[in-house]
Design an enzyme around this catalytic site. Structure first.
Site, PDB file in Angstrom:
ATOM      1  N   LEU A 192       1.584   1.173  -9.759  1.00  0.00           N
ATOM      2  CA  LEU A 192       0.244   0.763  -9.326  1.00  0.00           C
ATOM      3  C   LEU A 192      -0.482   1.854  -8.549  1.00  0.00           C
ATOM      4  O   LEU A 192       0.085   2.450  -7.630  1.00  0.00           O
ATOM      5  CB  LEU A 192       0.369  -0.501  -8.455  1.00  0.00           C
ATOM      6  CG  LEU A 192      -0.922  -1.116  -7.942  1.00  0.00           C
ATOM      7  CD1 LEU A 192      -0.845  -2.640  -8.002  1.00  0.00           C
ATOM      8  CD2 LEU A 192      -1.221  -0.678  -6.507  1.00  0.00           C
ATOM      9  N   LEU A 193      -1.711   2.093  -8.951  1.00  0.00           N
ATOM     10  CA  LEU A 193      -2.623   2.987  -8.218  1.00  0.00           C
ATOM     11  C   LEU A 193      -3.576   2.098  -7.438  1.00  0.00           C
ATOM     12  O   LEU A 193      -4.054   1.100  -7.970  1.00  0.00           O
ATOM     13  CB  LEU A 193      -3.374   3.845  -9.231  1.00  0.00           C
ATOM     14  CG  LEU A 193      -4.668   4.587  -8.876  1.00  0.00           C
ATOM     15  CD1 LEU A 193      -4.850   5.765  -9.843  1.00  0.00           C
ATOM     16  CD2 LEU A 193      -5.921   3.719  -8.904  1.00  0.00           C
ATOM     17  N   ASN A 194      -3.824   2.439  -6.153  1.00  0.00           N
ATOM     18  CA  ASN A 194      -4.995   1.832  -5.516  1.00  0.00           C
ATOM     19  C   ASN A 194      -5.875   2.906  -4.906  1.00  0.00           C
ATOM     20  O   ASN A 194      -6.289   3.803  -5.656  1.00  0.00           O
ATOM     21  CB  ASN A 194      -4.675   0.606  -4.652  1.00  0.00           C
ATOM     22  CG  ASN A 194      -3.669   0.766  -3.554  1.00  0.00           C
ATOM     23  OD1 ASN A 194      -2.588   1.290  -3.752  1.00  0.00           O
ATOM     24  ND2 ASN A 194      -3.999   0.288  -2.377  1.00  0.00           N
ATOM     25  N   ASP A 195      -6.183   2.854  -3.642  1.00  0.00           N
ATOM     26  CA  ASP A 195      -7.271   3.677  -3.085  1.00  0.00           C
ATOM     27  C   ASP A 195      -7.188   5.179  -3.403  1.00  0.00           C
ATOM     28  O   ASP A 195      -6.115   5.771  -3.310  1.00  0.00           O
ATOM     29  CB  ASP A 195      -7.286   3.591  -1.554  1.00  0.00           C
ATOM     30  CG  ASP A 195      -7.134   2.195  -1.029  1.00  0.00           C
ATOM     31  OD1 ASP A 195      -7.054   1.251  -1.827  1.00  0.00           O
ATOM     32  OD2 ASP A 195      -7.078   2.047   0.199  1.00  0.00           O
ATOM     33  N   GLN A 252      -3.227   6.085  -3.656  1.00  0.00           N
ATOM     34  CA  GLN A 252      -2.188   5.180  -3.173  1.00  0.00           C
ATOM     35  C   GLN A 252      -1.331   4.817  -4.375  1.00  0.00           C
ATOM     36  O   GLN A 252      -1.850   4.492  -5.457  1.00  0.00           O
ATOM     37  CB  GLN A 252      -2.824   3.901  -2.603  1.00  0.00           C
ATOM     38  CG  GLN A 252      -3.366   4.049  -1.213  1.00  0.00           C
ATOM     39  CD  GLN A 252      -2.243   4.074  -0.178  1.00  0.00           C
ATOM     40  OE1 GLN A 252      -1.651   3.075   0.133  1.00  0.00           O
ATOM     41  NE2 GLN A 252      -1.960   5.257   0.343  1.00  0.00           N
ATOM     42  N   SER A 277      -3.645   4.560   3.404  1.00  0.00           N
ATOM     43  CA  SER A 277      -4.793   5.406   3.052  1.00  0.00           C
ATOM     44  C   SER A 277      -5.239   6.343   4.166  1.00  0.00           C
ATOM     45  O   SER A 277      -5.048   6.068   5.355  1.00  0.00           O
ATOM     46  CB  SER A 277      -5.971   4.533   2.634  1.00  0.00           C
ATOM     47  OG  SER A 277      -5.711   4.041   1.355  1.00  0.00           O
ATOM     48  N   ARG A 320      -6.399   0.870  10.283  1.00  0.00           N
ATOM     49  CA  ARG A 320      -5.973   1.811   9.235  1.00  0.00           C
ATOM     50  C   ARG A 320      -7.135   2.525   8.545  1.00  0.00           C
ATOM     51  O   ARG A 320      -8.288   2.206   8.744  1.00  0.00           O
ATOM     52  CB  ARG A 320      -5.142   1.082   8.176  1.00  0.00           C
ATOM     53  CG  ARG A 320      -5.814  -0.099   7.530  1.00  0.00           C
ATOM     54  CD  ARG A 320      -4.881  -0.741   6.486  1.00  0.00           C
ATOM     55  NE  ARG A 320      -5.452  -1.970   5.975  1.00  0.00           N
ATOM     56  CZ  ARG A 320      -5.233  -3.178   6.492  1.00  0.00           C
ATOM     57  NH1 ARG A 320      -4.416  -3.323   7.514  1.00  0.00           N
ATOM     58  NH2 ARG A 320      -5.820  -4.239   5.984  1.00  0.00           N
ATOM     59  N   ASP A 321      -6.737   3.492   7.698  1.00  0.00           N
ATOM     60  CA  ASP A 321      -7.627   4.231   6.790  1.00  0.00           C
ATOM     61  C   ASP A 321      -8.553   5.207   7.514  1.00  0.00           C
ATOM     62  O   ASP A 321      -9.789   5.145   7.368  1.00  0.00           O
ATOM     63  CB  ASP A 321      -8.459   3.262   5.915  1.00  0.00           C
ATOM     64  CG  ASP A 321      -7.617   2.164   5.275  1.00  0.00           C
ATOM     65  OD1 ASP A 321      -6.404   2.386   5.105  1.00  0.00           O
ATOM     66  OD2 ASP A 321      -8.163   1.095   4.950  1.00  0.00           O
ATOM     67  N   GLU A 372     -11.931  -2.357   5.647  1.00  0.00           N
ATOM     68  CA  GLU A 372     -10.996  -1.342   5.171  1.00  0.00           C
ATOM     69  C   GLU A 372     -11.780  -0.111   4.735  1.00  0.00           C
ATOM     70  O   GLU A 372     -12.971  -0.193   4.405  1.00  0.00           O
ATOM     71  CB  GLU A 372     -10.173  -1.890   3.987  1.00  0.00           C
ATOM     72  CG  GLU A 372      -9.243  -3.024   4.399  1.00  0.00           C
ATOM     73  CD  GLU A 372      -8.225  -3.406   3.328  1.00  0.00           C
ATOM     74  OE1 GLU A 372      -7.047  -3.554   3.661  1.00  0.00           O
ATOM     75  OE2 GLU A 372      -8.624  -3.577   2.164  1.00  0.00           O
TER      76      GLU A 372
HETATM   77  C1  FRU Z   1      -7.184  -0.934   0.655  1.00  0.00           C
HETATM   78  C2  FRU Z   1      -5.874  -0.881   1.422  1.00  0.00           C
HETATM   79  C3  FRU Z   1      -6.019  -0.023   2.661  1.00  0.00           C
HETATM   80  C4  FRU Z   1      -4.597   0.403   2.913  1.00  0.00           C
HETATM   81  C5  FRU Z   1      -4.071   0.578   1.498  1.00  0.00           C
HETATM   82  C6  FRU Z   1      -2.625   0.229   1.313  1.00  0.00           C
HETATM   83  O1  FRU Z   1      -7.004  -1.224  -0.681  1.00  0.00           O
HETATM   84  O2  FRU Z   1      -5.455  -2.181   1.753  1.00  0.00           O
HETATM   85  O3  FRU Z   1      -6.609  -0.683   3.755  1.00  0.00           O
HETATM   86  O4  FRU Z   1      -4.503   1.574   3.658  1.00  0.00           O
HETATM   87  O5  FRU Z   1      -4.857  -0.247   0.675  1.00  0.00           O
HETATM   88  O6  FRU Z   1      -2.221   0.490   0.011  1.00  0.00           O
END
Ligand code: FRU
Length: 494
Positions: free
Chosen positions: A45-48, A64, A108, A168-169, A223
């Protein structure tokens, strides 16, 4: 694997056998939904988007990453480099959860330059024995040879008093020779906040305060905040969670948008207009911006959302990035346009000029599954125009435009498989001006629709069958005179 236990989710990539990884890789490669010109995870899985920067003649883009399947588990950063933001070289995991503070995820963060070196600031996610979350902000330096050295301990070890562990972030920005980090936070009464820290040496960070905006009760968490000045306007981007849908607005599970105005760092106050969504499609979240080689502000988002299951999950992967967009402010409005470098992907140009009416059939030879389509509307006497893409007998992704109301609707009811839970199958946006142009990018399993030269964007994943490749324009009644320009897209040599 269909049920993911906590143990499965927190298994380390390094502990998985080569055979198992190879098998997963094969499964992913066989997926019929793999994209061709979008950044996507090699497995899992890819996210941010994380740590986006142009540094020493090279773009660095990380995402991510949970490598072992299409679920949110132990997060790494996977890095790509690029010379042009069109061709990407996978470099592998760059930040790993290998210290106590980030033992349960390298969350992130952003990249910045300090003393001609590349640094990352990111959130360390740690869970204690009772599975309570502990969030800290950490820094890592990229060495000359591309290896990474993390600072020995977090530079911000915990949220300030009065805030929860939803902290975070960090997005780092430079202003008047000082470094600042804006961080998403939640106060003890569970209101979303943005905190700003300052440093002159990147080791010691002092809390400047909690940013005052007119949005005092706007969700329970923001976020991925991002701050920058664009053409004289201060822009604060963030992703609020806990906002109710209001008509055309806020229809996804979580939102992503911006406020625009003037930020005063001495009083920690921002005067601004309304919160405006960055994208009006189904799948857009957690964008990050950076400055490119031409000094332009570029935005890349995650083409996905948390807590939604996607049809690719069973193929062992999920999500991709959006195409990079160039941001400008024109007549006080934000414009988002696909970066010009994407034109390198074009081949096989086809054009047509003509009328469409309620009887118009498929426009041959206009078909395809990976293309850019530019539709210029030259004269419009139709009541409603229908643009259908990825169309065959069973599938159709429908964009409709109502001439009277200027309402543009993306309807994926019949697009193919749908992400779940399904939160409605249409998304609409009312354009500020009559529809003049659509610039549409279709990849194997996505569609990005830019309206009126950057006025509005709608981004969505779609999961049609491979055979659904038709393009059709028709109207409810009356006719429309239009010019179509289509380019097939492929990723060639750099
Ligand atoms: C947003 C988030 C961020 C966090 C990251 C974890 O999609 O929830 O707030 O740092 O993804 O994967």
């Amino acid at each position: 694997m269909s049920e993911w236990s906590r143990e499965d989710r927190y298994q380390r990539y390094e502990d998985v056998s080569h055979e198992e990884l190879h098998q997963l890789q094969e499964q992913v490669s066989a997926s019929k939904y793999r994209q061709i010109f979008h950044i996507q995870p090699q497995t899992g899985l890819l996210n941010d988007p994380n740590g986006l920067i142009y540094f020493n003649g090279m773009y660095y883009l990380s995402h991510q990453w949970f490598p072992l399947g299409a679920v949110h588990g132990l997060k790494y950063w996977f890095n790509f480099t690029s010379k042009d933001l069109v061709h990407f070289e996978p470099q592998g995991p760059i930040l790993k959860p290998d210290t106590i503070a980030d033992s349960h995820g390298v969350y992130s963060g952003s990249a910045f330059e300090y003393n001609q070196q590349l640094y990352y600031m990111y959130t360390g996610n740690h869970r204690d024995d009772e599975w309570n979350r502990h969030s800290s902000q950490m820094i890592a330096k990229m060495n000359e040879d591309g290896t990474i050295t993390k600072f020995p301990k977090p530079v911000i070890s915990q949220p300030p008093q009065g805030y929860t562990q939803h902290f975070r972030d960090p997005k780092v920005f430079k202003h008047n020779e000082s470094y600042y980090a804006i961080i998403g936070a939640q106060n003890e009464v569970l209101n979303a906040r943005a905190l700003i820290y300052k440093s002159n040496d990147i080791v010691n960070w002092e809390l400047l305060g909690d940013l005052t905006t007119q949005l005092t009760e706007f969700g329970y968490m923001w976020e991925c905040p991002d701050y920058f000045n664009l053409d004289g306007f201060d822009m604060l981007l963030f992703c609020p969670q806990g906002i109710e849908a209001q008509g055309e607005k806020f229809n996804n599970i979580y939102q992503s948008g911006y406020i625009m105005g003037q930020l005063d760092l001495t009083t920690m106050t921002m005067n601004h207009g309304d919160f405006i969504e960055l994208d009006h499609g189904f799948d857009f979240y957690a964008p990050q911006t950076f400055i490119d080689e031409h000094g332009q502000r570029i935005l890349i988002g995650w083409m996905g959302l948390p807590e939604i299951n996607y049809p690719t999950d069973e193929d062992g992967w999920a999500h991709c990035f959006t195409l990079p967009r160039e941001l400008t402010i024109e007549q006080g409005e934000l414009k988002q346009r696909p970066i010009k470098a994407l034109q390198q992907l074009r081949f096989n140009k086809e054009t047509a000029l003509g009328y469409a009416n309620k009887f118009t059939r498929q426009l041959q030879p206009y078909d395809g599954t990976q293309y850019e389509l530019i539709i210029d509307i030259l004269e419009n006497e139709a009541t409603e125009i229908y643009f259908e893409l990825r169309k065959n007998k069973n599938c159709s992704t429908l964009i409709s435009y109502n001439t009277k109301t200027h309402k543009l609707t993306l309807d994926r009811t019949d697009s193919g498989l749908l992400p779940e839970p399904v939160m409605g199958t249409t998304r609409s946006t009312t354009l500020d001006t009559p529809l003049r142009q659509l610039q549409i990018f279709v990849d194997t399993s996505s569609i990005e629709i830019f309206c009126n030269d950057g006025e509005r964007v709608l981004t969505s994943r779609i999961f049609p069958t491979e055979q659904a490749d038709g393009i059709k324009v028709s109207t409810e009644s009356g006719q429309v005179y239009l010019q179509l320009t289509k380019y097939d897209l492929k990723v060639g040599e750099q």
